[in-house]
Design a protein around this motif. Sequence first.
Motif, PDB file in Angstrom:
ATOM      1  N   TRP A  24       0.831  -1.206   0.000  1.00 56.40           N
ATOM      2  CA  TRP A  24       0.000   0.000   0.000  1.00 56.40           C
ATOM      3  C   TRP A  24       0.863   1.254   0.000  1.00 56.40           C
ATOM      4  O   TRP A  24       0.602   2.208  -0.715  1.00 56.40           O
ATOM      5  CB  TRP A  24      -0.936  -0.015   1.218  1.00 56.40           C
ATOM      6  N   TYR A  25       1.952   1.204   0.804  1.00 57.94           N
ATOM      7  CA  TYR A  25       2.900   2.327   0.843  1.00 57.94           C
ATOM      8  C   TYR A  25       3.521   2.532  -0.538  1.00 57.94           C
ATOM      9  O   TYR A  25       3.615   3.651  -1.046  1.00 57.94           O
ATOM     10  CB  TYR A  25       3.967   2.038   1.897  1.00 57.94           C
ATOM     11  N   SER A  28       1.009   3.972  -2.867  1.00 62.43           N
ATOM     12  CA  SER A  28       0.727   5.372  -2.494  1.00 62.43           C
ATOM     13  C   SER A  28       1.817   6.315  -2.990  1.00 62.43           C
ATOM     14  O   SER A  28       1.567   7.493  -3.204  1.00 62.43           O
ATOM     15  CB  SER A  28       0.616   5.501  -0.982  1.00 62.43           C
ATOM     16  N   LEU A  29       3.054   5.801  -3.133  1.00 63.20           N
ATOM     17  CA  LEU A  29       4.166   6.661  -3.556  1.00 63.20           C
ATOM     18  C   LEU A  29       3.917   7.274  -4.934  1.00 63.20           C
ATOM     19  O   LEU A  29       4.408   8.349  -5.243  1.00 63.20           O
ATOM     20  CB  LEU A  29       5.464   5.853  -3.575  1.00 63.20           C
ATOM     21  N   GLN A  32       2.347  10.493  -4.458  1.00 62.95           N
ATOM     22  CA  GLN A  32       2.970  11.184  -3.333  1.00 62.95           C
ATOM     23  C   GLN A  32       2.822  12.702  -3.415  1.00 62.95           C
ATOM     24  O   GLN A  32       2.764  13.387  -2.409  1.00 62.95           O
ATOM     25  CB  GLN A  32       4.450  10.812  -3.276  1.00 62.95           C
ATOM     26  N   ASP A  33       2.759  13.230  -4.655  1.00 59.38           N
ATOM     27  CA  ASP A  33       2.693  14.679  -4.812  1.00 59.38           C
ATOM     28  C   ASP A  33       1.290  15.242  -4.597  1.00 59.38           C
ATOM     29  O   ASP A  33       1.092  16.445  -4.665  1.00 59.38           O
ATOM     30  CB  ASP A  33       3.215  15.081  -6.202  1.00 59.38           C
ATOM     31  N   GLU A  39      -5.346  12.095   4.076  1.00 67.90           N
ATOM     32  CA  GLU A  39      -4.439  13.125   4.611  1.00 67.90           C
ATOM     33  C   GLU A  39      -5.177  14.453   4.759  1.00 67.90           C
ATOM     34  O   GLU A  39      -4.976  15.190   5.724  1.00 67.90           O
ATOM     35  CB  GLU A  39      -3.239  13.299   3.693  1.00 67.90           C
ATOM     36  N   VAL A 162       3.519  20.658   0.297  1.00 64.92           N
ATOM     37  CA  VAL A 162       3.367  19.267  -0.157  1.00 64.92           C
ATOM     38  C   VAL A 162       1.970  18.711   0.107  1.00 64.92           C
ATOM     39  O   VAL A 162       1.555  17.748  -0.541  1.00 64.92           O
ATOM     40  CB  VAL A 162       4.414  18.323   0.491  1.00 64.92           C
ATOM     41  N   ARG A 163       1.264  19.285   1.056  1.00 65.58           N
ATOM     42  CA  ARG A 163      -0.104  18.837   1.340  1.00 65.58           C
ATOM     43  C   ARG A 163      -0.956  20.067   1.576  1.00 65.58           C
ATOM     44  O   ARG A 163      -0.509  21.013   2.232  1.00 65.58           O
ATOM     45  CB  ARG A 163      -0.157  17.959   2.605  1.00 65.58           C
ATOM     46  N   SER A 178      14.154  14.463   1.688  1.00 65.84           N
ATOM     47  CA  SER A 178      13.471  14.215   0.410  1.00 65.84           C
ATOM     48  C   SER A 178      13.306  15.500  -0.405  1.00 65.84           C
ATOM     49  O   SER A 178      12.635  15.492  -1.432  1.00 65.84           O
ATOM     50  CB  SER A 178      12.107  13.568   0.660  1.00 65.84           C
TER      51      SER A 178
ATOM     52  N   TYR B  56      -1.996   0.111  12.643  1.00 61.23           N
ATOM     53  CA  TYR B  56      -1.932   0.533  11.230  1.00 61.23           C
ATOM     54  C   TYR B  56      -2.763   1.806  11.017  1.00 61.23           C
ATOM     55  O   TYR B  56      -2.327   2.724  10.325  1.00 61.23           O
ATOM     56  CB  TYR B  56      -2.405  -0.591  10.317  1.00 61.23           C
ATOM     57  N   GLY B  64      -0.446  11.915   8.309  1.00 59.06           N
ATOM     58  CA  GLY B  64      -1.039  13.222   8.032  1.00 59.06           C
ATOM     59  C   GLY B  64      -0.323  14.364   8.729  1.00 59.06           C
ATOM     60  O   GLY B  64      -0.480  15.517   8.355  1.00 59.06           O
ATOM     61  N   THR B  68       6.276  12.972   4.437  1.00 55.23           N
ATOM     62  CA  THR B  68       5.508  13.204   3.214  1.00 55.23           C
ATOM     63  C   THR B  68       5.255  11.907   2.454  1.00 55.23           C
ATOM     64  O   THR B  68       5.030  11.918   1.259  1.00 55.23           O
ATOM     65  CB  THR B  68       6.262  14.178   2.288  1.00 55.23           C
ATOM     66  N   PRO B  70       2.837   8.816   2.264  1.00 51.26           N
ATOM     67  CA  PRO B  70       1.626   8.157   2.763  1.00 51.26           C
ATOM     68  C   PRO B  70       1.823   6.658   2.908  1.00 51.26           C
ATOM     69  O   PRO B  70       2.322   6.002   1.990  1.00 51.26           O
ATOM     70  CB  PRO B  70       0.581   8.469   1.675  1.00 51.26           C
ATOM     71  N   GLY B  71       1.476   6.122   4.060  1.00 49.70           N
ATOM     72  CA  GLY B  71       1.600   4.673   4.277  1.00 49.70           C
ATOM     73  C   GLY B  71       2.884   4.270   4.976  1.00 49.70           C
ATOM     74  O   GLY B  71       2.993   3.148   5.465  1.00 49.70           O
ATOM     75  N   THR B 124      14.035   9.161  -2.441  1.00 46.78           N
ATOM     76  CA  THR B 124      14.814   9.829  -1.400  1.00 46.78           C
ATOM     77  C   THR B 124      16.167   9.158  -1.246  1.00 46.78           C
ATOM     78  O   THR B 124      16.241   7.971  -0.986  1.00 46.78           O
ATOM     79  CB  THR B 124      14.064   9.766  -0.060  1.00 46.78           C
TER      80      THR B 124
END
Lengths: 272, 178
Positions: A24-25, A28-29, A32-33, A39, A162-163, A178, B56, B64, B68, B70-71, B124
Motif C-alpha cells: 500500500w505504501y 501510495s508513492l 505522493q505529490d 491526509e 506538499v499537502r 526528500s 496501522y 497526516g 511526506t 503516505p503509508g 529519497t
Amino acid sequence: MWDWWRKNRPLVLGCVLLLTALLWYSVSLKRQDETSFFENLVLRATGPVQVGLNRLIGGAADIWDHYLYLVDTVDDNQLLLEENRRLNAELVRSDEVRLENQRLHLLLDFKETQEIATLPARVIAEDASSWFRTVTIDKGGEHGVTEGMPVVVAEGVVGRVVRSSPRFSRVLLVTDASSAVASLLQGNRARGVCRGQGELLVFDFVLRQEDVNVGDRVVTSGMGGVFPKGLVIGEVNTVDRQEFGLFQVVSVRSAVDFSHLEEVLVLLRGRQ
Amino acid sequence: MNRTLFYLVLAGVAVILQTLLLPLVMPGHYKPDLILILVVYLGLHEDPWRGGLLVYLMGCCFDGVAGTFPGLSGFFLLGLFLAVRGIVTRVNTESSPLLLLLVFAGTVLQVFLIAFALDFFSRTAGLWPQILRQLPLQLLLNILAAFVLLRLTVRLQRIFIPRRDLPGLRKLDSRYES
C-alpha cells in the motif's frame, strides 16, 4: 500440512499484513505529490486543534513568562515589585510587538520585490517525527494554496507546499532529506542540486573544476520548475575537493533559521 | 471498543505533544517518539489482530502530520508491533525494564524500516547519514520519555484510581515484580 499451518499461522498472517502495508505504501508513492482524501481529513481535523492549542500554549507561555516567573518576590517590596512586574510585562509585550513588526516589515519589503503574488501565513505546528522536516501553516486551498507552491521568508527559501487542505497546508522544508532544489552559485554560476541533510544541505553535482569557496552564496536556479530564479538558499559551509571523482562535496548552511520560523510567505505561482 | 478509543485518544495527545508542546522546549527538531512507545506497549498487551489494525490506523493518521510519504508510518509501526508480538511469548512481559529495552530496540528497528522503505521504494537518497547522526540522541530521548511515562503512569494510577486496573498497567507496576 494442517499442523504446519496451525503452528505457523501467526507468522504467515503477520508477514501477509506487513507485506500488504508495504504494498500500500509502495502504491501510495505514485500519488505522493497529491494530498490524499485521508491526509486531507487528518489535516482538517488536526489543524483547528493545533491552531487552538497554539494560541492556548502561547497564552500560557505568555502568562508564565510575564507573570508567574516573577512571583518569587520579597514581601516588603511586594507593591514595588508588583508595579515593576506589570511594567516588565508591558515592556516584554511591546518588545514582542516591535520584533513582530520588524519581521513583518521585512516580509513586506520582500513581498514588494516579488513579481509573483504572495500570501503571508503563520507556522502553527512542526512535524510530529524527528526524522522529517515539515511544518504546518494556517493557509490552505481556500486561500489559493496548492501543492508545489514555494514558501519563502525575507532571508531565503523555506520549502514547498506538499499537502493542502481547505484551511491548512504542510510545507516540506529544504532541509528535509526528500527535498531537492535546483540551485546555482551566485558568484560563478556553477549549477547543482541542493538536497536536505537535516541541519545542513548538500550541494550535489558541482564539478570538481568549479571554483567554490566557503561563504559563497547559493541561490535557486529556477530550473526545477518549483522555485523562481534567484531566491537565496544559503551560504557554502564546507568544500571537500577529493582527489578523484567528477564532483566535489559541498555543504551549504541555510540562510533561514528554521528553529525560529513564525511567519512565511507562500508564492502563489500561476496567480499575478 | 472503549479501550480502542482510549488508545486513539492517547495517540492524539501524543501527536499534539510532538507537534506543538515539545518543539517549544526541545532544541532543534528532536523530540521523543511517544507513538513508538505506545506501539511497543500495545505490542506487549494487545492481541495481534485488533492491535495490528489499530496500530496501522494510527500510523496512517500519523502520516497526516509527519513526513511526506503516505503509508510509511503505517508500515513501520505495524512492523514494530508485529516484531514485539513475535517475541512477547518468549520474554517476561511483567518486567518494566523490558519496556525500556523494547523502546531501545524498537527505535533501532524503526530507523531500519524507514531507511529500507525510503531507499528501496522512493527517490529519497542520502537519508542514512542523517538518520545515523540523529539516532543516538533519539534513542536517549525515547528511553528517557518511556522511563518518565512509566513512572508517571504508575504513580497517577496509584493516586487517582488505586482500586482499578488500567489496561496492562498492573504488569508495569514495580510492586508486582519479583
